[in-house]
Design a protein around this motif. Structure first.
Motif, PDB file in Angstrom:
ATOM      1  N   ALA A   1       0.828  -1.201   0.000  1.00 33.66           N
ATOM      2  CA  ALA A   1       0.000   0.000   0.000  1.00 33.66           C
ATOM      3  C   ALA A   1       0.863   1.253   0.000  1.00 33.66           C
ATOM      4  O   ALA A   1       1.900   1.318   0.653  1.00 33.66           O
ATOM      5  CB  ALA A   1      -0.927   0.006   1.204  1.00 33.66           C
ATOM      6  N   GLN A   2       0.416   2.261  -0.726  1.00 35.15           N
ATOM      7  CA  GLN A   2       1.092   3.550  -0.762  1.00 35.15           C
ATOM      8  C   GLN A   2       0.439   4.510   0.232  1.00 35.15           C
ATOM      9  O   GLN A   2      -0.769   4.447   0.469  1.00 35.15           O
ATOM     10  CB  GLN A   2       1.024   4.132  -2.181  1.00 35.15           C
ATOM     11  CG  GLN A   2       1.707   3.278  -3.228  1.00 35.15           C
ATOM     12  CD  GLN A   2       1.425   3.743  -4.647  1.00 35.15           C
ATOM     13  OE1 GLN A   2       0.770   4.770  -4.861  1.00 35.15           O
ATOM     14  NE2 GLN A   2       1.903   2.989  -5.630  1.00 35.15           N
ATOM     15  N   SER A   3       1.230   5.396   0.793  1.00 39.03           N
ATOM     16  CA  SER A   3       0.709   6.378   1.734  1.00 39.03           C
ATOM     17  C   SER A   3      -0.244   7.335   1.022  1.00 39.03           C
ATOM     18  O   SER A   3      -0.231   7.469  -0.212  1.00 39.03           O
ATOM     19  CB  SER A   3       1.851   7.171   2.361  1.00 39.03           C
ATOM     20  OG  SER A   3       2.457   8.014   1.393  1.00 39.03           O
ATOM     21  N   LYS A   4      -1.058   8.036   1.804  1.00 37.57           N
ATOM     22  CA  LYS A   4      -1.969   9.029   1.239  1.00 37.57           C
ATOM     23  C   LYS A   4      -1.193  10.091   0.470  1.00 37.57           C
ATOM     24  O   LYS A   4      -1.602  10.499  -0.625  1.00 37.57           O
ATOM     25  CB  LYS A   4      -2.792   9.674   2.353  1.00 37.57           C
ATOM     26  CG  LYS A   4      -3.788  10.720   1.880  1.00 37.57           C
ATOM     27  CD  LYS A   4      -4.589  11.275   3.053  1.00 37.57           C
ATOM     28  CE  LYS A   4      -5.595  12.319   2.591  1.00 37.57           C
ATOM     29  NZ  LYS A   4      -6.392  12.852   3.741  1.00 37.57           N
ATOM     30  N   GLU A   5      -0.057  10.514   1.009  1.00 36.37           N
ATOM     31  CA  GLU A   5       0.743  11.550   0.365  1.00 36.37           C
ATOM     32  C   GLU A   5       1.273  11.080  -0.988  1.00 36.37           C
ATOM     33  O   GLU A   5       1.231  11.819  -1.980  1.00 36.37           O
ATOM     34  CB  GLU A   5       1.898  11.962   1.276  1.00 36.37           C
ATOM     35  CG  GLU A   5       1.483  12.675   2.550  1.00 36.37           C
ATOM     36  CD  GLU A   5       0.819  11.767   3.579  1.00 36.37           C
ATOM     37  OE1 GLU A   5       0.045  12.271   4.419  1.00 36.37           O
ATOM     38  OE2 GLU A   5       1.075  10.529   3.535  1.00 36.37           O
ATOM     39  N   ILE A   6       1.749   9.841  -1.043  1.00 33.61           N
ATOM     40  CA  ILE A   6       2.248   9.308  -2.317  1.00 33.61           C
ATOM     41  C   ILE A   6       1.111   9.152  -3.312  1.00 33.61           C
ATOM     42  O   ILE A   6       1.265   9.455  -4.505  1.00 33.61           O
ATOM     43  CB  ILE A   6       2.975   7.966  -2.086  1.00 33.61           C
ATOM     44  CG1 ILE A   6       4.289   8.205  -1.337  1.00 33.61           C
ATOM     45  CG2 ILE A   6       3.236   7.249  -3.414  1.00 33.61           C
ATOM     46  CD1 ILE A   6       5.032   6.933  -0.975  1.00 33.61           C
ATOM     47  N   GLN A   7      -0.042   8.697  -2.839  1.00 30.48           N
ATOM     48  CA  GLN A   7      -1.190   8.551  -3.739  1.00 30.48           C
ATOM     49  C   GLN A   7      -1.557   9.879  -4.389  1.00 30.48           C
ATOM     50  O   GLN A   7      -1.764   9.962  -5.610  1.00 30.48           O
ATOM     51  CB  GLN A   7      -2.395   8.019  -2.971  1.00 30.48           C
ATOM     52  CG  GLN A   7      -2.282   6.576  -2.522  1.00 30.48           C
ATOM     53  CD  GLN A   7      -3.526   6.115  -1.799  1.00 30.48           C
ATOM     54  OE1 GLN A   7      -4.638   6.438  -2.212  1.00 30.48           O
ATOM     55  NE2 GLN A   7      -3.352   5.364  -0.721  1.00 30.48           N
ATOM     56  N   LEU A   8      -1.644  10.934  -3.592  1.00 31.37           N
ATOM     57  CA  LEU A   8      -2.068  12.221  -4.126  1.00 31.37           C
ATOM     58  C   LEU A   8      -0.997  12.835  -5.024  1.00 31.37           C
ATOM     59  O   LEU A   8      -1.313  13.489  -6.028  1.00 31.37           O
ATOM     60  CB  LEU A   8      -2.441  13.158  -2.983  1.00 31.37           C
ATOM     61  CG  LEU A   8      -3.673  12.715  -2.178  1.00 31.37           C
ATOM     62  CD1 LEU A   8      -3.902  13.648  -0.992  1.00 31.37           C
ATOM     63  CD2 LEU A   8      -4.916  12.652  -3.057  1.00 31.37           C
ATOM     64  N   ARG A   9       0.258  12.617  -4.678  1.00 31.50           N
ATOM     65  CA  ARG A   9       1.329  13.097  -5.543  1.00 31.50           C
ATOM     66  C   ARG A   9       1.319  12.346  -6.880  1.00 31.50           C
ATOM     67  O   ARG A   9       1.475  12.943  -7.945  1.00 31.50           O
ATOM     68  CB  ARG A   9       2.678  12.924  -4.834  1.00 31.50           C
ATOM     69  CG  ARG A   9       3.842  13.550  -5.601  1.00 31.50           C
ATOM     70  CD  ARG A   9       5.043  13.741  -4.716  1.00 31.50           C
ATOM     71  NE  ARG A   9       5.613  12.485  -4.263  1.00 31.50           N
ATOM     72  CZ  ARG A   9       5.659  12.096  -2.982  1.00 31.50           C
ATOM     73  NH1 ARG A   9       5.137  12.863  -2.020  1.00 31.50           N
ATOM     74  NH2 ARG A   9       6.207  10.946  -2.657  1.00 31.50           N
ATOM     75  N   SER A  10       1.110  11.036  -6.811  1.00 32.37           N
ATOM     76  CA  SER A  10       1.023  10.235  -8.040  1.00 32.37           C
ATOM     77  C   SER A  10      -0.200  10.621  -8.856  1.00 32.37           C
ATOM     78  O   SER A  10      -0.167  10.613 -10.093  1.00 32.37           O
ATOM     79  CB  SER A  10       0.980   8.748  -7.693  1.00 32.37           C
ATOM     80  OG  SER A  10       2.163   8.326  -7.058  1.00 32.37           O
ATOM     81  N   ARG A  11      -1.275  10.968  -8.161  1.00 28.72           N
ATOM     82  CA  ARG A  11      -2.485  11.370  -8.870  1.00 28.72           C
ATOM     83  C   ARG A  11      -2.232  12.585  -9.752  1.00 28.72           C
ATOM     84  O   ARG A  11      -2.684  12.638 -10.908  1.00 28.72           O
ATOM     85  CB  ARG A  11      -3.602  11.659  -7.864  1.00 28.72           C
ATOM     86  CG  ARG A  11      -4.901  12.064  -8.535  1.00 28.72           C
ATOM     87  CD  ARG A  11      -6.036  12.289  -7.564  1.00 28.72           C
ATOM     88  NE  ARG A  11      -7.233  12.523  -8.341  1.00 28.72           N
ATOM     89  CZ  ARG A  11      -8.006  11.569  -8.861  1.00 28.72           C
ATOM     90  NH1 ARG A  11      -7.712  10.307  -8.660  1.00 28.72           N
ATOM     91  NH2 ARG A  11      -9.062  11.860  -9.587  1.00 28.72           N
ATOM     92  N   ARG A  12      -1.536  13.577  -9.211  1.00 24.58           N
ATOM     93  CA  ARG A  12      -1.240  14.775 -10.000  1.00 24.58           C
ATOM     94  C   ARG A  12      -0.436  14.427 -11.253  1.00 24.58           C
ATOM     95  O   ARG A  12      -0.595  15.065 -12.297  1.00 24.58           O
ATOM     96  CB  ARG A  12      -0.494  15.790  -9.134  1.00 24.58           C
ATOM     97  CG  ARG A  12      -1.360  16.439  -8.062  1.00 24.58           C
ATOM     98  CD  ARG A  12      -0.663  17.593  -7.402  1.00 24.58           C
ATOM     99  NE  ARG A  12       0.449  17.170  -6.562  1.00 24.58           N
ATOM    100  CZ  ARG A  12       0.337  16.827  -5.275  1.00 24.58           C
ATOM    101  NH1 ARG A  12      -0.858  16.861  -4.687  1.00 24.58           N
ATOM    102  NH2 ARG A  12       1.393  16.469  -4.577  1.00 24.58           N
TER     103      ARG A  12
END
Length: 221
Positions: A190-201
């Protein structure tokens, strides 16, 4: 859909913009499923925290059974995550966890097979949230693969698709999932919330392009 708080997200909005009205039903809270597809142009089963193996749940059995109706009537069908797993089980394929307990939560690369090149122009970094994956049913066509869960997209018949990833997830949904299910972000893979949102951008624009192309291919004209 599978919870009172469920949201069809970007998939629902994109279907609406193509001129369709949504008939949203949640069998898990008692909504009945249609008995025919005469009044429906297509069908989507979205994801949820439950398992396609939950045969003790009436609504899972009902959703598994309706797959046969979709296929017999050649209704365009899209199964997203749990919806893909339900179709796999309906066709006799196995749904199970990764043998090493890995979860895909966050952005992971989905690579097209030769047969999937018409739907995937290139590898796609797509949003995922699942602990189980599906085997490919007999007579189905594998369209995309992944490193941890090898089966990521498949087609059955003329126009029934199962995908493991979540193109419907908006930024608001991404934040909500990562907050409400924060306890799962410590699971293997699982990826952290911060990594998820950064990857989303970084990756979400290509997911949106993929979804638009898929819907143009999938929905009746």
């Amino acid at each position: 859909m599978h919870q009172a708080s469920s949201d069809p997200g970007r998939v629902g909005e994109a279907i609406r913009t193509r001129g369709y009205e949504l008939d949203m039903r949640i069998p898990a809270i008692g909504d009945p499923l249609p008995t025919t597809m005469d009044d429906h142009a297509a069908a989507v089963i979205f994801g949820g925290p439950m398992s396609a193996n939950d045969d003790h749940e009436d609504y899972i059995r009902e959703e598994t059974k309706i797959i046969d109706l979709f296929l017999k009537t050649e209704t365009p069908y899209l199964g997203i995550c749990l919806g893909a797993q339900i179709m796999a089980r309906a066709l006799g394929a196995k749904v199970s966890e990764h043998p090493e307990g890995v979860r895909e939560i966050g952005y992971y690369c989905v690579s097209p097979t030769d047969e999937g090149n018409d739907l995937f122009d290139a590898p796609l970094n797509a949003y995922q949230w699942h602990r189980e994956g599906f085997e490919i049913p007999a007579d189905a066509t594998l369209l995309a693969t992944g490193d941890y869960f090898p089966n990521q997209a498949y087609r059955v018949g003329k126009n029934a698709y199962g995908i493991q990833f979540h193109p419907e997830v908006t930024e608001a949904m991404n934040k909500r999932w990562a907050t409400k299910a924060a306890h799962m972000l410590s699971d293997p893979g699982a990826q952290s919330k911060e990594i998820q949102l950064r990857s989303r951008r970084k990756y979400d624009p290509e997911v949106k392009i993929w979804l638009d192309k898929f819907l143009d291919h999938w929905l009746p004209v």
